[in-house]
Structure formats: C-alpha cells, structure tokens
Design a protein around this motif. Structure first.
Motif, PDB file in Angstrom:
ATOM      1  N   THR A   1      11.755  -6.157 -22.391  1.00 54.91           N
ATOM      2  CA  THR A   1      11.627  -5.645 -21.028  1.00 54.91           C
ATOM      3  C   THR A   1      10.346  -6.133 -20.367  1.00 54.91           C
ATOM      4  O   THR A   1       9.322  -6.339 -21.037  1.00 54.91           O
ATOM      5  CB  THR A   1      11.637  -4.100 -21.018  1.00 54.91           C
ATOM      6  OG1 THR A   1      11.504  -3.628 -19.673  1.00 54.91           O
ATOM      7  CG2 THR A   1      10.513  -3.520 -21.865  1.00 54.91           C
TER       8      THR A   1
ATOM      9  N   TRP B   1       7.849   7.385 -17.421  1.00 51.37           N
ATOM     10  CA  TRP B   1       8.973   6.465 -17.275  1.00 51.37           C
ATOM     11  C   TRP B   1       9.349   5.875 -18.625  1.00 51.37           C
ATOM     12  O   TRP B   1      10.529   5.746 -18.956  1.00 51.37           O
ATOM     13  CB  TRP B   1       8.610   5.343 -16.298  1.00 51.37           C
ATOM     14  CG  TRP B   1       8.559   5.757 -14.867  1.00 51.37           C
ATOM     15  CD1 TRP B   1       7.689   6.644 -14.310  1.00 51.37           C
ATOM     16  CD2 TRP B   1       9.410   5.320 -13.811  1.00 51.37           C
ATOM     17  NE1 TRP B   1       7.945   6.769 -12.960  1.00 51.37           N
ATOM     18  CE2 TRP B   1       8.993   5.958 -12.634  1.00 51.37           C
ATOM     19  CE3 TRP B   1      10.472   4.417 -13.754  1.00 51.37           C
ATOM     20  CZ2 TRP B   1       9.608   5.756 -11.412  1.00 51.37           C
ATOM     21  CZ3 TRP B   1      11.090   4.199 -12.531  1.00 51.37           C
ATOM     22  CH2 TRP B   1      10.659   4.861 -11.373  1.00 51.37           C
ATOM     23  N   SER B   2       8.351   5.500 -19.410  1.00 51.31           N
ATOM     24  CA  SER B   2       8.619   4.913 -20.718  1.00 51.31           C
ATOM     25  C   SER B   2       9.188   5.946 -21.676  1.00 51.31           C
ATOM     26  O   SER B   2      10.086   5.647 -22.468  1.00 51.31           O
ATOM     27  CB  SER B   2       7.339   4.296 -21.288  1.00 51.31           C
ATOM     28  OG  SER B   2       6.848   3.286 -20.416  1.00 51.31           O
TER      29      SER B   2
ATOM     30  N   ARG C   1      12.805   6.295 -20.403  1.00 53.20           N
ATOM     31  CA  ARG C   1      13.586   5.063 -20.529  1.00 53.20           C
ATOM     32  C   ARG C   1      13.952   4.756 -21.979  1.00 53.20           C
ATOM     33  O   ARG C   1      15.027   4.233 -22.253  1.00 53.20           O
ATOM     34  CB  ARG C   1      12.786   3.883 -19.954  1.00 53.20           C
ATOM     35  CG  ARG C   1      12.850   3.748 -18.452  1.00 53.20           C
ATOM     36  CD  ARG C   1      11.928   2.648 -17.979  1.00 53.20           C
ATOM     37  NE  ARG C   1      12.236   2.238 -16.607  1.00 53.20           N
ATOM     38  CZ  ARG C   1      11.507   1.391 -15.909  1.00 53.20           C
ATOM     39  NH1 ARG C   1      10.419   0.866 -16.453  1.00 53.20           N
ATOM     40  NH2 ARG C   1      11.858   1.057 -14.676  1.00 53.20           N
ATOM     41  N   TYR C   2      13.057   5.067 -22.899  1.00 54.70           N
ATOM     42  CA  TYR C   2      13.259   4.641 -24.278  1.00 54.70           C
ATOM     43  C   TYR C   2      13.682   5.776 -25.205  1.00 54.70           C
ATOM     44  O   TYR C   2      13.560   5.679 -26.416  1.00 54.70           O
ATOM     45  CB  TYR C   2      12.001   3.919 -24.775  1.00 54.70           C
ATOM     46  CG  TYR C   2      11.548   2.859 -23.797  1.00 54.70           C
ATOM     47  CD1 TYR C   2      12.479   1.974 -23.224  1.00 54.70           C
ATOM     48  CD2 TYR C   2      10.226   2.756 -23.385  1.00 54.70           C
ATOM     49  CE1 TYR C   2      12.100   1.027 -22.284  1.00 54.70           C
ATOM     50  CE2 TYR C   2       9.834   1.798 -22.451  1.00 54.70           C
ATOM     51  CZ  TYR C   2      10.776   0.946 -21.898  1.00 54.70           C
ATOM     52  OH  TYR C   2      10.399   0.005 -20.959  1.00 54.70           O
TER      53      TYR C   2
ATOM     54  N   TYR D   1      15.870  -5.837 -19.817  1.00 58.40           N
ATOM     55  CA  TYR D   1      15.701  -5.382 -18.439  1.00 58.40           C
ATOM     56  C   TYR D   1      14.592  -6.232 -17.831  1.00 58.40           C
ATOM     57  O   TYR D   1      13.543  -6.428 -18.453  1.00 58.40           O
ATOM     58  CB  TYR D   1      15.291  -3.913 -18.411  1.00 58.40           C
ATOM     59  CG  TYR D   1      14.768  -3.439 -17.072  1.00 58.40           C
ATOM     60  CD1 TYR D   1      15.650  -3.048 -16.075  1.00 58.40           C
ATOM     61  CD2 TYR D   1      13.403  -3.367 -16.811  1.00 58.40           C
ATOM     62  CE1 TYR D   1      15.179  -2.602 -14.846  1.00 58.40           C
ATOM     63  CE2 TYR D   1      12.920  -2.931 -15.595  1.00 58.40           C
ATOM     64  CZ  TYR D   1      13.814  -2.550 -14.613  1.00 58.40           C
ATOM     65  OH  TYR D   1      13.341  -2.120 -13.398  1.00 58.40           O
TER      66      TYR D   1
ATOM     67  N   ASP E   1      16.680   4.095 -12.051  1.00 60.02           N
ATOM     68  CA  ASP E   1      15.872   3.191 -12.864  1.00 60.02           C
ATOM     69  C   ASP E   1      15.356   3.861 -14.132  1.00 60.02           C
ATOM     70  O   ASP E   1      14.350   3.418 -14.713  1.00 60.02           O
ATOM     71  CB  ASP E   1      14.696   2.641 -12.040  1.00 60.02           C
ATOM     72  CG  ASP E   1      14.325   1.211 -12.414  1.00 60.02           C
ATOM     73  OD1 ASP E   1      14.901   0.687 -13.367  1.00 60.02           O
ATOM     74  OD2 ASP E   1      13.443   0.636 -11.760  1.00 60.02           O
ATOM     75  N   TYR E   2      16.006   4.954 -14.597  1.00 59.99           N
ATOM     76  CA  TYR E   2      15.644   5.589 -15.869  1.00 59.99           C
ATOM     77  C   TYR E   2      16.809   5.410 -16.844  1.00 59.99           C
ATOM     78  O   TYR E   2      17.735   4.646 -16.604  1.00 59.99           O
ATOM     79  CB  TYR E   2      15.402   7.100 -15.722  1.00 59.99           C
ATOM     80  CG  TYR E   2      14.597   7.568 -14.547  1.00 59.99           C
ATOM     81  CD1 TYR E   2      13.523   6.827 -14.060  1.00 59.99           C
ATOM     82  CD2 TYR E   2      14.883   8.780 -13.934  1.00 59.99           C
ATOM     83  CE1 TYR E   2      12.775   7.290 -12.987  1.00 59.99           C
ATOM     84  CE2 TYR E   2      14.141   9.249 -12.866  1.00 59.99           C
ATOM     85  CZ  TYR E   2      13.090   8.498 -12.388  1.00 59.99           C
ATOM     86  OH  TYR E   2      12.362   8.960 -11.333  1.00 59.99           O
TER      87      TYR E   2
ATOM     88  N   GLU F   1      17.533   4.225 -19.879  1.00 63.01           N
ATOM     89  CA  GLU F   1      17.976   2.933 -20.403  1.00 63.01           C
ATOM     90  C   GLU F   1      18.500   3.039 -21.840  1.00 63.01           C
ATOM     91  O   GLU F   1      19.581   2.548 -22.157  1.00 63.01           O
ATOM     92  CB  GLU F   1      16.839   1.910 -20.316  1.00 63.01           C
ATOM     93  CG  GLU F   1      16.502   1.538 -18.879  1.00 63.01           C
ATOM     94  CD  GLU F   1      15.322   0.589 -18.775  1.00 63.01           C
ATOM     95  OE1 GLU F   1      14.934  -0.010 -19.795  1.00 63.01           O
ATOM     96  OE2 GLU F   1      14.779   0.442 -17.669  1.00 63.01           O
TER      97      GLU F   1
END
Length: 513
Positions: free
Chosen positions: A35, A56-57, A60-61, A239, A500-501, A503
């Motif tokens: 990413t 966010w991380s 996202r993860y 991404y 955008d989250y 993932e």
C-alpha cells in the motif's frame, strides 16, 4: 508437555533449546498487502487511533473497530454498538454488543469504552471539538454520553477511525510508527513499524471465522516498485497503484480490480500569510490556470473525477450544488495583469517591479497522484506566466505547520463519516487549516452546522459553506478519487469502500491457485 508442543505446532512456533523454530502448517493461509496509504509522512503510521490519523491504519488493517460504521451508501450502522437513542439534545444512550473481547483478553463493556473515549478526547487534536463530550456514564453494556451542547453528528464521529475502541488497560505499546494496541478486530498485530505491520488472526474474534492466518502489510513510496511487486507475486494485493499502471492488470484474468467512487479529494490550501497569496486575483488566476479535466482524463487515466468543491456528485451537497471558476487561461492572464503582473522582459513569466511571479507548491510523494498533479499544474500555470517551484517532500507536514509554502496540495477524504461537517471542522476552521484562512461568517456557519439536527438543513449549510470558501478563493479543488484495490484473482473478500476504510476484514480469503 505434549499439549504444549501440539499447541506450538498449531500456532506455527516450536521452542527447542531456547530457540524459536518457525513451523508452517500445510493449510496455513497468508496474504501480503502492498500500500501507498501507510507512512509517517501521511500521519497514519502505527496503530494508535488516538495519534493523528493512525486510526485509519487500525481500521484499514483489521486491528480496530468503531462503535458505528458506514455502509456502501455512507449511512451509519451499528458495529461494536447495537443501538443508540438521543434522550435529549445533549444526551445519547448507546447499547454495546455483547460477547466482544479485546485481543488482550479483556471483555469490552461500557467502562472499557468510556476509558478509551476519555483518553481520545484528552489527547486527540480533533475529537474533543468534534464530539463535544462533557462526561460519560458506564453501566454494564450501556454507555451514556452527555455533550456540552447539541452535537447531532456525534454518532457519525463515533465511526471515525480515531474512535476505534482499544483496551486502555493494555495501553499503547511503543510510540509513533511503532505503536501497537489491543483492539477488537479480526487481526492482532504482532509487530508494528513505520513501514510494515505483521498480523495474525484473532482466534477469539466476535464476528465469526477469520479465514487468513497471517497478513503482512508493506508500505511503498515508489509506484513502480509497488507495481513490480504485484507482477512478481511479492505481494498479492495492493491499494494505491498509480493510474497509468492499471492497464497492466485490467482485463487480465490473473487479477481482480475492485473500484468505487470516494469523497477523497485532491485539493489545495492557499497560504494567507504569504504576501503573493493575499492577492485574490492571483489565487483565482491559479484556479483558472489548472486544467482539471485534462489532469483527470490524461494523467489519472480517467480514474479521477474533476472537482468543483469538497464533495463529489454522489452527495446532494456535492459538485452540482455549487458554482466556481473554470479553466480559462486567457481570463487568468487578465486577472494577473489587473494586479500588475505582466511579462515585461519576454521570458514567458509574469513579473512586477522586477520580481518574477513565483509560487512555492508544497506536496508529498506517498500519494502518487500528487507529484503528478504538481508537475501538470507547473506546466499549465507556466502558460499563464506563473513559475511554480515544487517542494515534494515526505516532511511536508513540518513545512505546512511552519507556513513555508504558497500552496499546500494534499488529499483528504472530505466526508469520511458520511456527513459534511468533518471537512469544515477539520480543515476550514480546524487544526488542518494550514493556510490560516479566516472568515467570521464561515466560522459561524460551521458552528451552526455543528448544532443542526435536520439532514436537509445540514446539506443546505454545507452548500452555503462551500460556496463561501469558493467565492473567497480560500481553497481550490482538483479531483475526486475513484479508488481501486487490485489483487490476484484467488484473493477474495477485499473491496473498495466509499469511505476509504475497511480494507482487511474477516471476509478476506486466499483460495488455492
């Protein structure tokens, strides 16, 4: 002893004479993800949601989860919560999900959530202002939040990644880009660095079976290296692929491309403390001298949508609701001449009092579109006589905070909570207003938006606010992102999302090729 050895074999590690020996189970599933969306320069390295944009991380993860989340229509839905009720304008009662545990082993209840949110509003630069929390009461699985004033968007803000619920008894292990936390998500981080995260599945995940045993998230700052890694199989999904490389994978049965439109916007802030930028004619000329259509179609290969303002067409308070200037090089030149900027020495650049019209364009490389935008604008603005000096640096935040720029161009998901308020409170009147733009009427309208409950009225206020900052030429907007996640075809359960989250989730699976 036999039981301990069996457990070690199943988990992949066998201890022998003090040494750790890695054992790979035959049916173990692994996934390596590349990413450009994880780095210190973007403020989201590490997994501590209470630090800058690292939430966010965490989301996202697959490490953290919030009380509420957003569906594909950006509508708020319960997640770690199951229900909520406003008992009055300043009190909301939230019912929490039963049977949720942190990766630390602690059971999530209202007291744990209260501790997390109390720390959040104490240390985070946006959360306290956003949510206006005065105090909270915890009773079993019921959390009552009382605000200092009406805060209609508090449920939306509780879905912001900074609201990821973590175990404060476990605390934050490590600092900055090495920070690890105990969340409630499908994955547990074994190791966190500013460039890589090593994850293992959460065997006690409340949301059902986690299909992939180990996930590695790798940060890439070079688009060519990211593309090459996907082609060689060093990574199985990505991404942030640069747009001119999508053609390498589109239509290839070995890969899957999943795309969706988002509110992520590439936009610029003018520095109102810069003498040159205090001239509105110069600001407007810059806007009129950037060919947004050309950038989106040629440079972004059609994966960008020209932006008039902060929000895309899909929002009822988006592009279609506002009016702004269009690409007009001749009109831009006329504005510059009106302010005394004209090419008098024939070098192709406007000048005044012996000084060439030069502007400092600040941006950063990890969002691969941004250096391309800077170079594209450098070429189109040269046509109207403006010399653009590009400062493309990972240390952009230091330059922005010090005001060392004329234009600061970055990207932001302008409506990550499914509500228009975020952009104005974070960037126009908030902590990310690096250009020091000020308008008392805009500040008052933002405060009014913050306290307005009716969705229709909130949309009207969002339109009015956008129009005012456009009329002031306080910000300029270039492109909305049509984001894409590219994976090998045997990777399932990964999808691009409008916010955008989300993932890496429990749905991620890697089938046998």
């Amino acid at each position: 002893m036999r039981k301990k050895i069996l457990t070690a074999l199943l988990t992949g590690t066998l201890l022998m004479t003090g040494m750790a020996v890695s054992v790979m189970a035959d049916d173990e599933k692994t996934f390596v993800y590349g990413t450009t969306g994880y780095s210190e320069e973007m403020g989201d390295a590490g997994l501590n949601p209470h630090d800058n944009y690292s939430g966010w991380s965490a989301i996202r993860y697959g490490v953290g989860e919030t009380l509420f989340k957003y569906n594909d229509n950006m509508e708020v839905e319960p997640w770690l919560a199951t229900d909520y009720e406003f008992t009055d304008d300043t009190t909301v009662k939230i019912t929490l999900r039963e049977g949720v545990k942190f990766s630390s082993g602690r059971t999530m209840d209202a007291q744990a959530v209260k501790e997390c949110l109390e720390n959040l509003i104490k240390v985070h630069d946006r959360a306290q202002y956003d949510m206006k929390i005065d105090h909270m009461e915890a009773d079993g699985l019921t959390l009552t939040i009382c605000t200092t004033e009406p805060c209609p968007a508090i449920i939306n803000y509780l879905g912001d990644p900074y609201g990821a619920i973590i175990d404060m008894e476990y605390g934050v292990q490590g600092q900055g880009g090495n920070a690890n936390v105990a969340g409630t998500g499908p994955y547990i981080a074994e190791k966190v660095t500013p460039v890589q995260i090593d994850l293992v599945k959460n065997e006690d995940y409340w949301g059902g079976e986690v299909k992939v045993d180990k996930v590695t998230v790798k940060s890439f700052s070079d688009g060519s290296a990211l593309t090459a890694a996907l082609q060689t199989g060093d990574i199985q999904g990505t991404y942030g692929l640069q747009y001119d490389n999508y053609v390498l994978f589109d239509g290839n049965p070995e890969y899957t491309i999943n795309s969706c439109a988002t509110s992520r916007c590439f936009f610029g802030q003018f520095n109102f403390q810069s003498e040159i930028m205090q001239d509105q004619n110069v600001r407007k000329a810059i806007e009129m001298g950037i060919d947004k259509e050309g950038f989106c179609s040629v440079i972004m290969e059609g994966r960008g949508i020209p932006a008039k303002a902060a929000f895309p067409d899909s929002f009822d308070y988006g592009n279609d609701a506002v009016e702004t200037v269009t690409y007009d090089p001749e009109g831009a030149k006329a504005l510059l001449e009106e302010s005394g900027w004209k090419d008098t020495d024939g070098d192709g650049y406007a000048d005044k009092d012996g000084e060439k019209l030069t502007i400092n364009w600040l941006t950063y490389p990890s969002r691969l579109e941004q250096p391309k935008l800077a170079e594209y604008a450098q070429a189109t603005l040269k046509e109207i006589g403006i010399d653009v000096v590009i400062n493309n640096t990972p240390d952009h935040r230091t330059f922005a905070e010090n005001g060392d720029f004329d234009l600061y161009v970055s990207s932001l998901t302008t409506a990550p909570t499914g509500d228009p308020e975020y952009f104005f409170t974070s960037t126009v009147t908030g902590a990310k207003n690096y250009g020091k733009y000020e308008n008392e009427e805009v500040t008052a309208l933002t405060e009014k938006l913050h306290q307005t409950f009716e969705p229709e009225k909130r949309a009207e206020l969002a339109v009015e606010l956008q129009q005012k900052i456009l009329d002031d030429d306080g910000f300029f907007f270039v492109s909305h992102l049509n984001m894409g996640i590219v994976t090998r075809s045997n990777v399932k359960g990964m999808a691009a999302h409008p916010c955008d989250y989300y993932e890496i989730t429990a749905d991620l699976d890697v089938e046998q090729p």
